[in-house]
Design a protein around this motif. Structure first.
Motif, PDB file in Angstrom:
ATOM      1  N   SER A   1      -7.403  -5.900   0.243  1.00  0.00           N
ATOM      2  CA  SER A   1      -7.343  -7.131  -0.637  1.00  0.00           C
ATOM      3  C   SER A   1      -6.189  -7.875  -0.484  1.00  0.00           C
ATOM      4  CB  SER A   1      -7.695  -6.662  -2.005  1.00  0.00           C
ATOM      5  OG  SER A   1      -6.422  -5.512  -2.421  1.00  0.00           O
ATOM      6  N   THR A   2      -4.864  -7.305  -0.438  1.00  0.00           N
ATOM      7  CA  THR A   2      -3.903  -7.948  -0.157  1.00  0.00           C
ATOM      8  C   THR A   2      -3.819  -8.704   1.115  1.00  0.00           C
ATOM      9  OG1 THR A   2      -2.336  -6.050  -1.260  1.00  0.00           O
ATOM     10  CG2 THR A   2      -1.220  -7.612   0.222  1.00  0.00           C
ATOM     11  N   TYR A   3      -4.335  -8.358   2.227  1.00  0.00           N
ATOM     12  CA  TYR A   3      -4.391  -8.884   3.469  1.00  0.00           C
ATOM     13  C   TYR A   3      -5.211 -10.257   3.169  1.00  0.00           C
ATOM     14  CZ  TYR A   3      -5.357  -9.807   8.365  1.00  0.00           C
ATOM     15  OH  TYR A   3      -5.430 -10.216   9.729  1.00  0.00           O
ATOM     16  N   GLU A   4      -6.340 -10.018   2.741  1.00  0.00           N
ATOM     17  CA  GLU A   4      -7.518 -11.066   2.564  1.00  0.00           C
ATOM     18  C   GLU A   4      -6.682 -12.236   1.773  1.00  0.00           C
ATOM     19  OE1 GLU A   4      -9.785 -11.855   4.261  1.00  0.00           O
ATOM     20  OE2 GLU A   4      -9.842  -9.779   5.442  1.00  0.00           O
ATOM     21  N   PHE A   5      -6.140 -11.791   0.424  1.00  0.00           N
ATOM     22  CA  PHE A   5      -5.518 -12.772  -0.383  1.00  0.00           C
ATOM     23  C   PHE A   5      -4.249 -13.339   0.313  1.00  0.00           C
ATOM     24  CE2 PHE A   5      -1.693 -13.805  -3.235  1.00  0.00           C
ATOM     25  CZ  PHE A   5      -2.446 -14.457  -4.336  1.00  0.00           C
TER      26      PHE A   5
ATOM     27  N   THR B   1       0.739  -1.275  -0.067  1.00  0.00           N
ATOM     28  CA  THR B   1      -0.066   0.035   0.044  1.00  0.00           C
ATOM     29  C   THR B   1       0.898   1.424  -0.042  1.00  0.00           C
ATOM     30  OG1 THR B   1      -1.702  -0.887   1.323  1.00  0.00           O
ATOM     31  CG2 THR B   1      -1.711   1.331   1.158  1.00  0.00           C
ATOM     32  N   SER B   2       1.941   1.262   0.917  1.00  0.00           N
ATOM     33  CA  SER B   2       2.826   2.370   0.989  1.00  0.00           C
ATOM     34  C   SER B   2       3.456   2.528  -0.280  1.00  0.00           C
ATOM     35  CB  SER B   2       3.794   2.203   1.806  1.00  0.00           C
ATOM     36  OG  SER B   2       3.213   2.001   3.484  1.00  0.00           O
ATOM     37  N   LEU B   3       3.891   1.619  -1.240  1.00  0.00           N
ATOM     38  CA  LEU B   3       4.873   1.778  -2.421  1.00  0.00           C
ATOM     39  C   LEU B   3       3.678   2.280  -3.364  1.00  0.00           C
ATOM     40  CD1 LEU B   3       6.675  -1.502  -2.484  1.00  0.00           C
ATOM     41  CD2 LEU B   3       7.660   0.682  -1.880  1.00  0.00           C
TER      42      LEU B   3
END
Length: 274
Positions: free
Chosen positions: A255-259, A29-31
């Motif tokens: 979405s990244t966390y859930e993936f 997210t930061s990137l």
């Protein structure tokens, strides 16, 4: 559900796996979000030059950080001249003249707080949600609220000393040795509790459910002044640009966390089958 009762077996994700998933989401997210804010700050500095001591808000997609201009001249990344004609022009000129790394200027120091806070919040939230569901099955509607409040309390408690250190380092250039002496002196004079001096205001900001009468009154007074001066629409000034920035950042993080959790669930299921 119990597999002996005929229901499907739920494959759990371990706390360490949740931490890895949330950490990956935080960094990604930061990137993605930071270049947008770097360009915004550069455009602001071009139109209204930052003088020493002036504050500006820097967002890495996870947290907003209040930064103070420290240096005179054009040495700081936010003071470099660019003569930008707009957002796209700023992106292209920064990459061409300063290198692509400049789009992530100022990011590493903010990650020291943002990543731990995000990891703690998401991991605690999921762990507390699972625990409360096993204890309060008949009151599931209140579980997300309770878990969210407690998880935010935990995240704020952990990062409060880091915020104190970051603020001190901004006010003056400190070596790590000098910083260690500063922390040691503060603890010896005022006790360990002094490292959490800014805890209460941060909690009142980040956990709105716990806010009591004084903050609500001041907020209400400010809202009335805004409506009196700018009308009801004044309460929503800056909403569109903020949504454009916040909505994609939240989408990437969640979405990244859930993936990540789904990936670990599959890995755990394979291990159980073997």
């Amino acid at each position: 559900m119990d597999p002996e009762a005929g229901g499907p077996q739920i494959i759990k994700v371990t706390p360490l796996q949740q931490m890895l998933a949330s950490c990956t989401g935080a960094v990604l997210t930061s990137l993605i979000a930071t270049p947008l804010d770097v360009v915004k700050i550069r455009l602001q500095a071009q139109n209204n030059p930052f003088y020493k001591g002036k504050c500006f808000v820097y967002s890495n997609g996870l947290m907003d950080h209040l930064c103070v201009c420290e240096e005179e001249g054009n040495r700081a990344w936010y003071k470099k001249p660019g003569r930008f004609q707009g957002t796209l022009d700023a992106f292209l000129k920064i990459i061409r003249n300063e290198g692509v790394k400049s789009l992530w200027s100022g990011l590493p120091p903010t990650l020291v707080m943002a990543v731990p806070a995000t990891v703690i919040y998401f991991t605690c939230y999921d762990q507390l949600t699972a625990l409360l569901k096993s204890k309060l099955e008949e009151n599931e509607s209140c579980i997300p609220i309770i878990a969210g409040i407690v998880a935010r309390f935990g995240a704020v408690t952990v990062i409060s000393p880091l915020e104190l250190i970051r603020t001190k380092m901004q006010s003056k250039k400190f070596s790590y040795k000098e910083l260690h002496r500063f922390v040691s002196k503060k603890v010896s004079e005022d006790g360990w509790i002094s490292l959490w001096r800014g805890w209460a205001p941060t909690v009142l900001r980040d956990v709105p459910f716990s806010v009591s009468t004084p903050l609500r009154m001041s907020t209400w007074a400010i809202m009335k002044n805004i409506v009196a001066e700018s009308g009801f629409s004044g309460l929503f000034t800056g909403l569109i640009p903020r949504l454009i920035k916040i909505a994609p950042a939240c989408a990437v993080m969640i979405s990244t966390y859930e993936f990540g959790k789904a990936f670990f669930q599959k890995q755990n299921a394979r291990r159980q089958q073997n």
